[in-house]
Design a protein around this motif. Structure first.
Motif, PDB file in Angstrom:
ATOM      1  N   GLY A  60     -17.244   2.908 -11.620  1.00  0.00           N
ATOM      2  CA  GLY A  60     -17.644   4.211 -12.157  1.00  0.00           C
ATOM      3  C   GLY A  60     -16.790   5.346 -11.637  1.00  0.00           C
ATOM      4  N   SER A  61     -16.047   5.131 -10.543  1.00  0.00           N
ATOM      5  CA  SER A  61     -15.173   6.203 -10.067  1.00  0.00           C
ATOM      6  C   SER A  61     -13.740   5.743  -9.855  1.00  0.00           C
ATOM      7  N   GLY A  62     -13.481   4.453  -9.981  1.00  0.00           N
ATOM      8  CA  GLY A  62     -12.095   3.991  -9.909  1.00  0.00           C
ATOM      9  C   GLY A  62     -11.608   3.676  -8.513  1.00  0.00           C
ATOM     10  N   VAL A  63     -12.513   3.252  -7.630  1.00  0.00           N
ATOM     11  CA  VAL A  63     -12.132   2.954  -6.246  1.00  0.00           C
ATOM     12  C   VAL A  63     -12.603   1.544  -5.886  1.00  0.00           C
ATOM     13  N   LEU A  64     -11.668   0.659  -5.553  1.00  0.00           N
ATOM     14  CA  LEU A  64     -12.015  -0.721  -5.209  1.00  0.00           C
ATOM     15  C   LEU A  64     -11.647  -1.024  -3.761  1.00  0.00           C
ATOM     16  N   TYR A  65     -12.457  -1.871  -3.128  1.00  0.00           N
ATOM     17  CA  TYR A  65     -12.113  -2.416  -1.815  1.00  0.00           C
ATOM     18  C   TYR A  65     -11.764  -3.881  -2.020  1.00  0.00           C
ATOM     19  N   VAL A  66     -10.576  -4.227  -1.548  1.00  0.00           N
ATOM     20  CA  VAL A  66     -10.028  -5.553  -1.823  1.00  0.00           C
ATOM     21  C   VAL A  66      -9.775  -6.275  -0.510  1.00  0.00           C
ATOM     22  N   THR A  67     -10.140  -7.543  -0.433  1.00  0.00           N
ATOM     23  CA  THR A  67      -9.684  -8.353   0.705  1.00  0.00           C
ATOM     24  C   THR A  67      -8.799  -9.462   0.168  1.00  0.00           C
ATOM     25  N   LEU A  68      -7.735  -9.747   0.939  1.00  0.00           N
ATOM     26  CA  LEU A  68      -6.788 -10.782   0.547  1.00  0.00           C
ATOM     27  C   LEU A  68      -6.856 -11.923   1.553  1.00  0.00           C
ATOM     28  N   PRO A  69      -6.698 -13.157   1.075  1.00  0.00           N
ATOM     29  CA  PRO A  69      -6.661 -14.269   2.021  1.00  0.00           C
ATOM     30  C   PRO A  69      -5.392 -14.169   2.864  1.00  0.00           C
ATOM     31  N   PRO A  70      -5.444 -14.664   4.122  1.00  0.00           N
ATOM     32  CA  PRO A  70      -4.247 -14.603   4.967  1.00  0.00           C
ATOM     33  C   PRO A  70      -3.170 -15.527   4.402  1.00  0.00           C
ATOM     34  N   GLY A  71      -1.977 -15.302   4.797  1.00  0.00           N
ATOM     35  CA  GLY A  71      -0.896 -16.170   4.325  1.00  0.00           C
ATOM     36  C   GLY A  71       0.430 -15.443   4.303  1.00  0.00           C
ATOM     37  N   VAL A 114      -3.994 -12.845  -7.360  1.00  0.00           N
ATOM     38  CA  VAL A 114      -3.491 -13.126  -6.006  1.00  0.00           C
ATOM     39  C   VAL A 114      -4.604 -13.684  -5.116  1.00  0.00           C
ATOM     40  N   GLN A 115      -5.656 -14.231  -5.774  1.00  0.00           N
ATOM     41  CA  GLN A 115      -6.761 -14.882  -5.057  1.00  0.00           C
ATOM     42  C   GLN A 115      -7.526 -13.923  -4.142  1.00  0.00           C
ATOM     43  N   GLY A 116      -7.518 -12.640  -4.512  1.00  0.00           N
ATOM     44  CA  GLY A 116      -8.229 -11.656  -3.702  1.00  0.00           C
ATOM     45  C   GLY A 116      -9.672 -11.514  -4.141  1.00  0.00           C
ATOM     46  N   GLU A 172       2.225 -14.767   1.917  1.00  0.00           N
ATOM     47  CA  GLU A 172       2.519 -13.945   0.745  1.00  0.00           C
ATOM     48  C   GLU A 172       1.801 -12.594   0.759  1.00  0.00           C
ATOM     49  N   VAL A 173       1.069 -12.315   1.821  1.00  0.00           N
ATOM     50  CA  VAL A 173       0.276 -11.085   1.847  1.00  0.00           C
ATOM     51  C   VAL A 173       1.143  -9.868   1.546  1.00  0.00           C
ATOM     52  N   HIS A 174       2.291  -9.816   2.178  1.00  0.00           N
ATOM     53  CA  HIS A 174       3.167  -8.667   1.996  1.00  0.00           C
ATOM     54  C   HIS A 174       3.508  -8.471   0.518  1.00  0.00           C
ATOM     55  N   ASP A 175       3.891  -9.551  -0.148  1.00  0.00           N
ATOM     56  CA  ASP A 175       4.234  -9.453  -1.567  1.00  0.00           C
ATOM     57  C   ASP A 175       3.020  -9.058  -2.411  1.00  0.00           C
TER      58      ASP A 175
END
Lengths: 425, 491
Positions: free
Chosen positions: A346-357, A337-339, A359-362
């Motif tokens: 090592g602990s299973g926690v990610l910080y993700v940013t998504l481009p605006p648009g 999703v181009q994020g 389709e963000v909701h989906d």
């Protein structure tokens, strides 16, 4: 109107009229009150409680927009005057400080004794007028943690005592100043990550660790189809990785960087061993004595490590978790999703940013269903004001009914941060 | 639902359970009930009215639901090894035993997780994980018999929690039956599940918030290298000084334990552990991690112990030698039976820096009262286990021992410590809670109790000396917001 809120809180503590800059995620407030002590906090909350005023707690405000916008705010309770170092007991490896103590200043104090609070401040910034970034109270309220949670856990695992004020002004404490202590319920953990919705934390006691002599980072970039094998090798290494971070960006090969801390000779040798192990997987890695610029900070799109946040930048920021073996798949979905994702493999926690648009909701829905299927969850920490209302910030929350009852017991009048936390609590 | 004030009858609960729980798992015969009258703290005994040996989460839920419907108190029990009377039954209540739920569902080294039933024995988790290079870090001395359900209830520690933390640091998710009979999953197998950290609140709540029926726990990578050293000293002061110096050197050992002369004497008599002859104290230090770092730390620890005056310094090089060193320490509580007919195991915590002063004061109290006190402690985190020795057949000896035991707790509180580091409050220490916490502190903790168990049926009488009456709600302001006198809705 504003004058009347100031009148209602009376002489509880220092207070001023709010400005537009004091709005909480777009919700304007009338007053900013700055108690200097637990007692003043108590007096302030008693007044607010009595008059039905809604209160949002703020430290440096770096994560104030995280979560759902509150339904209403009358008073922003600024903790920054409660910033004293109460105790640093070097022989006991513990420290107590006011909630308003900046993590950066606390770190400087602790370093004098050769110690550290092992929390990576994901929102650390340098400000000309003093330490920016998180305060201790803010770190507790959001259960902040970064790369080194793989080593010692999150904030919840380091807090051993809290002093706090209930919405009706009652002052209480839980835990204490010894690490080993099972007397009574562990309310410290309940308050960790509660986003200021149960009580106002005024003082925190934390467990410390010695500062290592040396840090070494083993960095490599890998073909996406090798990522799972590389992560498994590093995460299961017996060289005691203190952090295993991964970063994926559109059009760039994923990076995997492992931190090994210890003695000068030990950390170097362990890092070289790990590098050699990766070589046997056909993966060229290098040992560095500095971290990559994206290490342990949440970067905005277009921002480079060590540079300020671009003006007005407010990306869609998610925290997505999964079981360790599910991280490669989750990263694949982020890429699809181009994020951009950075976080702790090592602990299973990610910080993700998504481009605006549009389709963000989906995209959020898609990532959430993948995270959930992989044993984790997805929380929308922040999003641009026009996007956020359409997103479900917290998703399905296991145990929500019990949480409602906890909120009802602590804050039946919904004085604290109404609507900001899960399920609109 | 019956209010806590008027308890219903166990007969009704029994009738509800017939057909749901097989007859042979419902114990009502007094002689059978008596075998469950106490846990590891045998000084307290109460015969329960009914014992339910549940063997599924649904049976646990059915039992709790019946109790909730009939207003009957219930106490959950695992292996019954607790030392604070946390699983002491209620005379008019149900004792709900979870030790038959002992399926080890999954060991997933690739996720560093295991999924286990509450009756699974602590050590079995490590044994199942070992072949994959992992183990379950919390290791109470009773780990060969204590259950995960009990560990969750008590937030169990052990000698190695100095470096690796307690049960609460190793539980990610729990299936629980709430005191109202609901089956709820708390947390996720990944960290940071959204919402309040109810797993954090539940672990260590001593069975007062419900019954865990399944746990997802963290597995820890086995260390590359483990070195265990034993150092003999002339006094606990010297051993304590060595401990402080080790911590000051920036070393976090997996464990640091001290035993004093009396405890050594008992251990020698019981298990012939072969500790250095004539030692006033022995120090056991375990280092683990990467081989290189352990080698370095070992050299520092040896140097520190020699500077602190050790007269004998040994290192275990293999698992057998390591077990030999630990044998004396792990058997210490039971061993005291060899030198005294009766004893109280105390569990208090002081800041590590207060150890010398507290030990000196304890020595004075012991001398003044003529009551012998043997000391075994987790020196790294200031967790003391004084063993107060007495002979119950002597007039007034029990009372004197109890008095000394209480004075030791007061010492701990005076120095900013805790009345319990790992054994729990249970039935034994509820009366000491007000010495450590204010009424407001205790009242606040019980807000959580009210959220989970408004009727106060789950393990009543434990932890808190005075139950909070739930449901006393301050009047909720329902009217218009004070600043919108025109009545505009702002909620």
């Amino acid at each position: 109107m504003t004058g009347s809120v100031l009148d209602l809180i009376g002489a509880a503590c220092q207070a001023r009229e709010a400005t537009a800059a004091d709005a909480v995620d777009g919700v304007t407030t009338q007053v900013v009150a700055s108690p200097a002590s637990t007692e003043e906090t108590s007096a302030l909350l008693r007044a607010c409680h009595e008059h039905g005023l809604a209160v949002v707690v703020r430290g440096h405000g770096t994560k104030l927009a995280w979560g759902t916008p509150p339904e209403r705010v009358d008073v922003v309770l600024d903790t920054t005057r409660m910033d004293a170092l109460v105790e640093h007991s070097r022989g006991d490896l513990i420290a107590t400080a006011g909630a308003g103590m900046p993590l950066a200043r606390l770190a400087a104090h602790l370093a004098e004794g050769g110690h550290q609070l092992v929390v990576d401040d994901l929102v650390a910034v340098d400000r000309p007028d003093g330490p920016g970034g998180s305060t201790l109270g803010g770190a507790v309220a959001t259960n902040l943690s970064g790369p080194r949670r793989t080593w010692v856990g999150a904030m919840r695992d380091l807090v051993i005592g809290v002093r706090f004020v209930r919405p009706d002004g009652t002052v209480a404490k839980a835990g204490g100043k010894v690490v080993k202590n099972v007397a009574g319920y562990d309310l410290s953990k309940l308050l960790c990550g509660s986003y200021g919705s149960l009580a106002v934390i005024t003082e925190v006691t934390v467990r410390l660790h010695p500062l290592p002599e040396a840090d070494r980072w083993v960095g490599t970039s890998v073909e996406p189809d090798r990522l799972a094998a590389v992560l498994a090798e590093v995460v299961q290494s017996q060289e005691v990785p203190h952090a295993v971070e991964v970063r994926v960006r559109p059009g760039v090969r994923p990076a995997v960087v492992t931190l090994l801390s210890g003695t000068e000779a030990g950390a170097t040798a362990r890092a070289e061993t790990l590098r050699d192990r990766l070589a046997t997987l056909g993966c060229e890695a290098r040992v560095h004595d500095v971290a990559p610029p994206w290490w342990g900070v949440l970067l905005h799109p277009g921002q480079r490590g060590g540079t300020p946040v671009p003006d007005g930048s407010r990306p869609v920021l998610l925290k997505a978790t999964a079981r360790l073996s599910g991280i490669p798949q989750l990263l694949e979905e982020v890429t699809a999703v181009q994020g951009t994702a950075t976080g702790s493999a090592g602990s299973g926690v990610l910080y993700v940013t998504l481009p605006p648009g549009d389709e963000v909701h989906d995209h959020v829905q898609r990532l959430r269903s993948v995270s959930t299927r992989l044993g984790g969850s997805l929380v929308v920490l922040d999003a641009p004001p026009q996007t956020k209302p359409g997103l479900d910030s917290w998703g399905a929350v296991p145990g929500l009914e019990l949480m409602r009852r906890v909120k009802q017991e602590f804050d039946p009048r919904r004085t604290l941060a109404p609507g900001r936390f899960v399920g609109g609590l | 639902m019956t209010s806590a004030g008027s308890r219903g009858s166990v007969t009704e609960v029994l009738a509800d359970l017939r057909g749901v729980v097989p007859e042979r798992q419902l114990l009502t015969d007094p002689s059978e009930l008596d075998t469950y009258a106490c846990d590891g703290l045998a000084a307290y005994r109460v015969r329960p009215a009914l014992v339910v040996l549940a063997d599924s989460a649904d049976q646990v839920a059915a039992t709790v639901t019946a109790c909730a419907r009939r207003g009957v108190p219930f106490v959950a029990r695992g292996s019954g090894t607790g030392l604070s009377g946390g699983a002491l039954p209620h005379a008019e209540g149900v004792l709900l035993v979870t030790s038959r739920l002992r399926t080890l569902h999954e060991v997933r080294p690739q996720d560093q997780r295991a999924v286990v039933d509450p009756g699974v024995i602590n050590l079995q988790v490590s044994k199942a994980a070992n072949p994959h290079g992992y183990y379950f870090a919390p290791d109470p001395s009773s780990q060969q018999i204590c259950s995960i359900g009990g560990n969750v209830a008590e937030n169990s520690g052990g000698a190695h929690c100095l470096k690796y933390g307690f049960t609460s640091n190793h539980v990610l998710s729990l299936d629980v039956v709430t005191p109202q009979g609901e089956q709820v999953t708390l947390g996720t197998e990944a960290p940071d599940a959204p919402g309040y950290d109810l797993v954090g609140a539940f672990v260590g709540s001593e069975g007062t918030l419900g019954v865990a029926t399944r746990a997802t726990v963290r597995l820890t990578r086995l260390p590359q290298e483990v070195r265990t050293v034993l150092a003999g000293f002339a006094s606990t002061d010297q051993a304590g000084a060595a401990t402080s110096a080790i911590i000051a050197a920036g070393i976090v050992p997996a464990a640091i334990e001290i035993m004093d002369a009396l405890a050594i004497e008992a251990a020698e008599k019981a298990v012939s552990c072969g500790y250095p002859a004539g030692a006033g104290a022995v120090l056991v230090v375990e280092l683990d991690g990467s081989a290189l770092e352990v080698e370095h730390e070992y050299a520092r620890v040896e140097q520190i112990c020699r500077e602190a005056g050790t007269f004998e310094f040994r290192m275990a090089t293999d698992a057998a030698e390591r077990a030999e060193i630990w044998k004396g320490r792990k058997s210490a509580f039971a061993a005291v039976g060899r030198i005294s007919p009766d004893y109280i195991v105390q569990d208090g915590v002081v800041p590590r820096t207060a150890l010398p002063e507290v030990l000196r004061r304890m020595g004075e109290i012991s001398a003044e009262r003529g009551v012998r006190v043997a000391n075994v402690f987790h020196a790294g985190d200031g967790n003391l286990h004084p063993l107060v020795l007495f002979d119950a057949s002597e007039e007034g000896a029990t009372e004197r021992a109890e008095e000394v035991s209480g004075m030791i707790l007061d010492l701990c509180i005076e120095h900013g410590g805790s009345i319990t580091g790992e054994h729990g409050v249970g039935a034994d220490k509820a009366r000491y809670m007000p010495r450590m916490f204010t009424d407001d502190d205790l009242d606040t903790m019980q807000l959580v109790r009210c959220a989970f168990d408004p009727e106060g049926l789950a393990n009543p009488g434990k932890v808190y000396p005075t139950p909070r009456l739930c449901g006393e709600r301050p009047r909720v302001v329902q009217g218009a917001h004070p600043l919108t006198a025109d009545g505009v809705e702002v909620f």
